[in-house]
Each structure stands twice: as C-alpha cells, then as structure tokens.
Design an enzyme around this catalytic site. Sequence first.
Site, PDB file in Angstrom:
ATOM      1  CE  LYS A  52      -3.892  -2.422   2.048  1.00 36.89           C
ATOM      2  NZ  LYS A  52      -4.742  -2.765   3.188  1.00 36.89           N
ATOM      3  CD  GLN A  96      -3.744  -4.391   6.230  1.00 41.36           C
ATOM      4  OE1 GLN A  96      -3.874  -3.326   5.639  1.00 41.36           O
ATOM      5  NE2 GLN A  96      -4.082  -5.542   5.681  1.00 41.36           N
ATOM      6  CG  ASP A 119      -9.757  -0.285   4.587  1.00 43.03           C
ATOM      7  OD1 ASP A 119      -9.396  -0.707   3.480  1.00 43.03           O
ATOM      8  OD2 ASP A 119      -9.125  -0.478   5.644  1.00 43.03           O
TER       9      ASP A 119
HETATM   10  N1  GUN Z   1      -7.016  -7.004   5.855  1.00 40.60           N
HETATM   11  C1  GUN Z   1      -7.282  -7.727   4.734  1.00 40.60           C
HETATM   12  N2  GUN Z   1      -7.793  -6.934   3.776  1.00 40.60           N
HETATM   13  C2  GUN Z   1      -7.867  -5.690   4.296  1.00 40.60           C
HETATM   14  C3  GUN Z   1      -8.314  -4.446   3.776  1.00 40.60           C
HETATM   15  O1  GUN Z   1      -8.778  -4.313   2.643  1.00 40.60           O
HETATM   16  N3  GUN Z   1      -8.215  -3.398   4.626  1.00 40.60           N
HETATM   17  C4  GUN Z   1      -7.730  -3.503   5.880  1.00 40.60           C
HETATM   18  N4  GUN Z   1      -7.692  -2.409   6.644  1.00 40.60           N
HETATM   19  N5  GUN Z   1      -7.319  -4.646   6.396  1.00 40.60           N
HETATM   20  C5  GUN Z   1      -7.379  -5.723   5.598  1.00 40.60           C
END
Ligand code: GUN
Length: 293
Positions: A52, A96, A119
């Site tokens: 990211k 996350q 998100d």
């Molecule tokens: N863990 C797995 N996929 C995601 C996501 O798209 N966003 C976040 N914040 N955590 C995750």
Amino acid sequence: MKLIDGKAIADQIKQEIAAEVADIKAAGGKIPHLAVIIVGHDGGSETYVAHKVKSCEQVGFKSTKICFEADVTEETLLEQIDALNKDADVDGFIVQLPLPKHISEQKVIEAIDYRKDVDGFHPINVGRTSIGLPSFVSATPAGIMELLKRYEIETSGKHCVVIGRSNIVGKPVTSLMMQKAYPGDATVTICHSRTKNLKEITLQADIIIAAMGSPKFLKADMVKDGAVIIDVGTTRVPAPDTKTGFKLTGDVDFENVAPKCSYITPVPGGVGPMTICSLMKNTLLAGKKEVYK
Ligand code: GUN
C-alpha cells in the site's frame, strides 16, 4: 477462455491516478495523503501494508505508516484514530486488519471518521453503498466491479452466485451486483458454509464470485460451461519449494475450472492487485473531497 489480467488493469488505473495527481500538483493543489495503521507483526499484514505504501509512492500520494506493537491498548489505538480524524492534512486512513484479540475491530472501524474511511468499512459507508448513495466502497468489491467493467462483461439479468458472506467481500459485492447500474442489474444468490445444495446453485450461475477462503473449493463439476469466474481467495498454502515457503491459492480449482469458463481471474494476478488500486482510487476521491465535502 479469457484470462482476466488484474495486474495489467491495476497498472493502467495506477497510471491514470498518477496522471491526475500530476495535474493536481501542477495546479498547486493538495497532494492526497493516506495514513496506514498497523498493529503487530503479522506477515500477511506487513506485506499488504508495504504494498500500500509503495503504491502511494507510485501514484504520487503522500503516505504515513504508523506502527504499534501487538500489545498496544485499545485506548491508545483509539486515541491515534482520533488524532488522524482531526488531522486536516490526512485525507484518508485505514487500520490494517486483523487486530489482536484484545482490541475490538468493530469499535476501531466505527471510531474512524466515515469521511476518511477509505477502506469503506464504516457502517455509514456500508449502508450508503447498499442503497446506492455516493460512498467509499470497500476495496475488493470495488476492484471486482472495475474488472467486470473494463472487460465489458455483461451482468444485466445474469445469475450471479456469491460464495461467502463476509462483511468485507461477500455482503458488499452482493449489494453492488444487484444495484440498478452497470456492472450490476444481476440476479444474485449468496451462498455460505450452511448452504445445503451449493453445487445445484453454482451450476445455475452465469457469474460466480468465490470469496469463502477455502483453497481450490470450486471444482469443475460445480461450474456450467461459459461461466465467468471471479476468484477472491488468497490463502497462503505451505509450499516448501518456493522462496517465501507458501503459495497464494485461490478458492477455485483453476487448472480444471479454467477450460470451462468464458472469463476467469487467476490467483495471484487477478482480484488481488485490484484491491490496492481501489484503495488508491478512494484516497484520490478523499483528497478531492468528491464523496463527502
Ligand atoms: N485485511 C485484509 N484486507 C484488508 C483491507 O482491505 N483493509 C484492511 N484495513 N485490512 C485488511
């Protein structure tokens, strides 16, 4: 059979975002800023967060990574979220997941200002998505819709079977596929671990979105000829011969299912790369205040 190349589409979209960021910069505007909170040292989470941050660099965004040890208190984490909510320079941020067991993920998600929730996990964004209002759509479902759109796959009146009822993928992709829009306008059936006659249902599907996290679950005898298959699975299956020691494995028995399909996403290189790209898109929207003023 056509392979849906998520990596190529994601690269293309990232270039489009980078061009927009360059225009913003040239006009003296504010560069979008994404903050990412990571708790602990889960291998998968560290990899995703690194991707990211790297993607932010590639498209020209500012990014901030905030790390906490796994024993951080819920209170400290919520204070950090409050600080990011109030920080005018941060356009969007994510925490996350998964989080350590002593921290309530739901409390954390609901503490995020929905206007910065890139998100799309906050109930306000989930609710607005489900009734077709402007919102931050969560990254994986948004990535799936983008793939269908860019490959011009017909969805109107089609029978779409979603396998998996998670809040992050199954539920939101169901509401998007049935929305009055393109992609959308599909007749959607959602199946899950308690569904009794799963094969009977998947055999009727024009489009199958497999998102239950069970490696190679969807077999060739569960799929009708010419179906479109979207594989959301990303389970790390041990593979001693590889450099990392694991192999990312989808929910579809690709080798045997692929010859029957009209379109199919591979794992890796299908839905996965689109997910981060959707997060970048949401961050751009947040920076431009396009969803919420
Ligand atoms: N863990 C797995 N996929 C995601 C996501 O798209 N966003 C976040 N914040 N955590 C995750």
